[in-house]
Design a protein around this motif. Structure first.
Motif, PDB file in Angstrom:
ATOM      1  N   THR A 174       0.837  -1.201   0.000  1.00 10.59           N
ATOM      2  CA  THR A 174       0.000   0.000   0.000  1.00 10.59           C
ATOM      3  C   THR A 174       0.869   1.248   0.000  1.00 10.59           C
ATOM      4  OG1 THR A 174      -0.028   0.003   2.402  1.00 10.59           O
ATOM      5  CG2 THR A 174      -1.845  -1.137   1.301  1.00 10.59           C
ATOM      6  N   PHE A 175       2.185   1.031  -0.017  1.00  9.06           N
ATOM      7  CA  PHE A 175       3.120   2.148   0.070  1.00  9.06           C
ATOM      8  C   PHE A 175       3.164   2.928  -1.246  1.00  9.06           C
ATOM      9  CE2 PHE A 175       7.462   3.973   0.282  1.00  9.06           C
ATOM     10  CZ  PHE A 175       7.340   4.640   1.482  1.00  9.06           C
ATOM     11  N   ARG A 176       3.022   2.198  -2.328  1.00  7.08           N
ATOM     12  CA  ARG A 176       3.082   2.847  -3.646  1.00  7.08           C
ATOM     13  C   ARG A 176       1.761   2.659  -4.382  1.00  7.08           C
ATOM     14  NH1 ARG A 176       7.036   0.185  -7.247  1.00  7.08           N
ATOM     15  NH2 ARG A 176       6.138  -1.668  -6.318  1.00  7.08           N
ATOM     16  N   TYR A 182      10.637   3.945   7.531  1.00  9.31           N
ATOM     17  CA  TYR A 182       9.558   3.059   7.935  1.00  9.31           C
ATOM     18  C   TYR A 182      10.058   1.618   7.989  1.00  9.31           C
ATOM     19  CZ  TYR A 182       5.080   1.047   8.509  1.00  9.31           C
ATOM     20  OH  TYR A 182       4.037   0.347   9.032  1.00  9.31           O
ATOM     21  N   GLU A 187      -3.936   3.797  -1.283  1.00 11.46           N
ATOM     22  CA  GLU A 187      -2.532   4.005  -0.939  1.00 11.46           C
ATOM     23  C   GLU A 187      -2.417   4.509   0.499  1.00 11.46           C
ATOM     24  OE1 GLU A 187      -0.828   7.071  -3.318  1.00 11.46           O
ATOM     25  OE2 GLU A 187       1.159   6.887  -2.428  1.00 11.46           O
ATOM     26  N   GLY A 188      -1.464   3.994   1.237  1.00 12.58           N
ATOM     27  CA  GLY A 188      -1.251   4.452   2.605  1.00 12.58           C
ATOM     28  C   GLY A 188      -2.059   3.688   3.649  1.00 12.58           C
ATOM     29  N   SER A 189      -2.943   2.787   3.212  1.00 14.03           N
ATOM     30  CA  SER A 189      -3.709   1.992   4.186  1.00 14.03           C
ATOM     31  C   SER A 189      -2.763   1.034   4.903  1.00 14.03           C
ATOM     32  CB  SER A 189      -4.766   1.144   3.486  1.00 14.03           C
ATOM     33  OG  SER A 189      -5.502   1.910   2.589  1.00 14.03           O
ATOM     34  N   ASP A 190      -3.236   0.526   6.032  1.00  9.52           N
ATOM     35  CA  ASP A 190      -2.436  -0.449   6.772  1.00  9.52           C
ATOM     36  C   ASP A 190      -2.462  -1.784   6.010  1.00  9.52           C
ATOM     37  OD1 ASP A 190      -1.353  -2.271   8.494  1.00  9.52           O
ATOM     38  OD2 ASP A 190      -2.667  -1.794  10.194  1.00  9.52           O
TER      39      ASP A 190
END
Ligand code: GDP
Length: 298
Positions: free
Chosen positions: A135-137, A195, A160-163
């Motif tokens: 979910t990082f990219r 991270y 994007e950015g979700s856990d």
């Protein structure tokens, strides 16, 4: 044949490196073994693997037992075969749902490998779900969605950015509810950011622990053969975070560094499931250790 062709660069390198050693049949002495040692290390077999392979021959020569180069080559190939442990269980696992959890740094070919395997499983009549755990990219999510559309497979994803652990939880719940056979999970592969990827992977592993028995899971590390010895340090990183079950080694086609397969498999005691010999789906071949050894050391 496909193995031979795809591994031709590795074969050229090994054959030309070893030709001086094996060209004429003669008695093996310690000098010859030292020369061989250096060449195997340079052919990406790594120090540990090379020393392990040559130890019995050194002992023989030290004891004064006669050994010819021809016999050395034959026994060396045999020892190489022994090094390559095989995956003992059925692949993919037959329990429903089974999870194939893919790990590896960005660019190694993880997503394409997932797509190649998903295609194969679908053709075998399996119900497959893809899970976009990177979910990082945003591009990684889009790439998997694109594959899902092409292959006619559902992709479980969030924005994007979700856990990623939440994404995997959602994916597994869906797979259980819909009685899917296989869940193929893509994960992030950034090693050099603040991270902590390894903590993230551990958390995903814990989520899987809650929902699916360990026996139904295969944690697969994907490595890019062109990175040579770097593959070793990648395997070190990932194996510290997650218990690995097997390897897939990609991009064997474009490289002379195929010897790395032996080095990683031996060092981490991991079987190789498939090797990548190109970008197309049919270029992902089930690993056949006899074909592999014969291709690199004819
Ligand atoms: P990811 O970042 O690990 O998901 O990597 P990708 O799946 O996006 O792959 C990176 C590039 O490697 C793509 O251009 C793939 O087509 C290519 N690739 C993957 N496997 C192989 C292989 O076995 N051989 C070759 N030549 N290219 C490959």
């Amino acid at each position: 044949e496909r193995f031979k062709e795809g591994l031709s660069k590795t074969k050229e390198k090994l054959t030309s490196a070893l030709s001086e050693v094996f060209e004429v049949d003669r008695l093996v002495d310690l000098n010859l073994l030292e020369e061989l040692e250096e060449k195997l290390i340079l052919a990406d077999l790594g120090v540990e693997t090379t020393l392990h392979l040559l130890e019995p021959f050194k002992n023989k020569v030290i004891k004064g037992e006669p050994l010819t180069t021809k016999e050395l080559k034959r026994q060396l190939k045999e020892k190489m075969l022994e090094l390559l442990i095989e995956y003992e269980k059925p692949f993919p696992p037959s329990e429903k749902p089974s999870i194939l959890f893919f790990l590896g740094v960005n660019g190694v070919g993880k997503t394409t490998t997932i797509a190649k395997l998903a295609k194969r499983f679908k053709e075998d009549g399996k119900e497959v779900l893809l899970v976009a755990g990177d979910t990082f990219r945003a591009a990684a999510i889009d790439q998997l969605k694109m594959w899902g559309e092409r292959l006619g497979l559902e992709v479980s994803h969030q924005k994007e950015g979700s856990d990623p652990s939440a994404v995997i939880y959602q994916g597994l719940e869906k797979a259980i509810k819909e009685n899917k056979d296989l869940v193929l999970v893509d994960t992030a592969g950034r090693l050099h950011t603040k991270y902590n990827l390894m903590e993230e992977l551990k958390k995903m592993n814990r989520v899987m622990d809650k929902l699916v028995p360990k026996e139904n899971r295969v944690n697969i590390l994907v490595l890019d053969a062109t990175t040579g010895q770097n593959a070793i340090s990648q395997a070190e990183h990932f194996s510290k975070a997650i218990p690995l079950s097997a390897l897939i080694i990609t991009k064997m086609d474009g490289t002379a560094k195929g010897g790395i397969a032996l080095a990683v498999s031996y060092k981490f005691k991991l079987p190789i499931l498939f090797i990548g010999l190109g970008e197309k789906a049919e270029d992902l071949l089930p690993f056949d250790k006899h074909a592999f050894i014969n291709a690199i050391l004819p």
